[in-house]
Design an enzyme around this catalytic site. Structure first.
Site, PDB file in Angstrom:
ATOM      1  N   GLY A 165       4.008  -2.172   0.609  1.00  0.00           N
ATOM      2  CA  GLY A 165       2.832  -2.307   1.365  1.00  0.00           C
ATOM      3  C   GLY A 165       2.816  -1.987   2.869  1.00  0.00           C
ATOM      4  O   GLY A 165       3.882  -1.948   3.432  1.00  0.00           O
ATOM      5  N   CYS A 166       1.746  -2.005   3.490  1.00  0.00           N
ATOM      6  CA  CYS A 166       1.750  -1.577   4.965  1.00  0.00           C
ATOM      7  C   CYS A 166       2.834  -0.916   5.613  1.00  0.00           C
ATOM      8  O   CYS A 166       3.997  -1.303   5.936  1.00  0.00           O
ATOM      9  CB  CYS A 166       1.441  -3.101   5.486  1.00  0.00           C
ATOM     10  SG  CYS A 166       1.165  -3.021   7.491  1.00  0.00           S
TER      11      CYS A 166
END
Length: 168
Positions: free
Chosen positions: A10-11
């Site tokens: 993620g991110c």
């Protein structure tokens, strides 16, 4: 001689900012991997995850050490979620480039689960590396350009992985 690691947690901005600072990491780039869309982009990445490609010097840092840090900076126990980011793009995954990396990934996951330090069982996917579509220029080195930009990644002091006993 260098090696490559491909991870998704993620991110990708936060992962890049933290991982690039590890001694022995030579280069990083963020992009889209593990999915179904050729030439993936931010606006059209299908089932790809936000990922990071890491080029490292194995004489200075091991693949195992990179994975230990990876498990410290994101939550590998949440399916398709990191912080406020929800969806398959934000899944936890290790994309191995050879059988040795697969073995190390599986051993590291077993150690994380055995430690009891994380809030639940690891849901990190372990899959062979495939295409890696580099993210747009505005996503590369994002937190270097915007130090107060959004990230959900940070080192958790209590998520430092101990080794399993050899007898286990």
């Amino acid at each position: 001689m260098t090696e490559k690691a491909v991870l998704a947690g993620g991110c990708f901005w936060g992962m890049q900012d933290l991982i690039r600072k590890l001694p022995g990491v030579i280069q990083t780039r963020v992009g889209y991997t593990g999915g179904d869309v050729p030439n993936a982009t931010y606006r059209n990445h299908g089932t790809h995850a936000e990922g990071i490609e890491i080029i490292f010097d194995p004489e200075m840092i091991s693949y195992r050490r990179i994975l230990e840090f990876f498990f410290q900076i994101h939550d590998p126990t949440t399916r398709n979620r990191q912080g406020n980011d929800v969806g398959a793009s934000y899944r936890s995954a290790i994309y191995y480039v050879d059988d040795e990396q697969k073995k190390i990934a599986e051993d590291t996951i077993a150690d994380v689960d055995a430690s009891g330090l994380w809030p639940g069982k690891v849901v990190t996917e372990v899959e062979p590396a495939g295409d890696f579509w580099q993210a747009e220029p505005e996503h590369q080195d994002y937190l270097e350009r915007y130090p107060n930009g959004y990230t959900c990644h940070f080192p958790r002091a209590n998520w430092v992985l101990p080794r399993r006993s050899a007898a286990e």
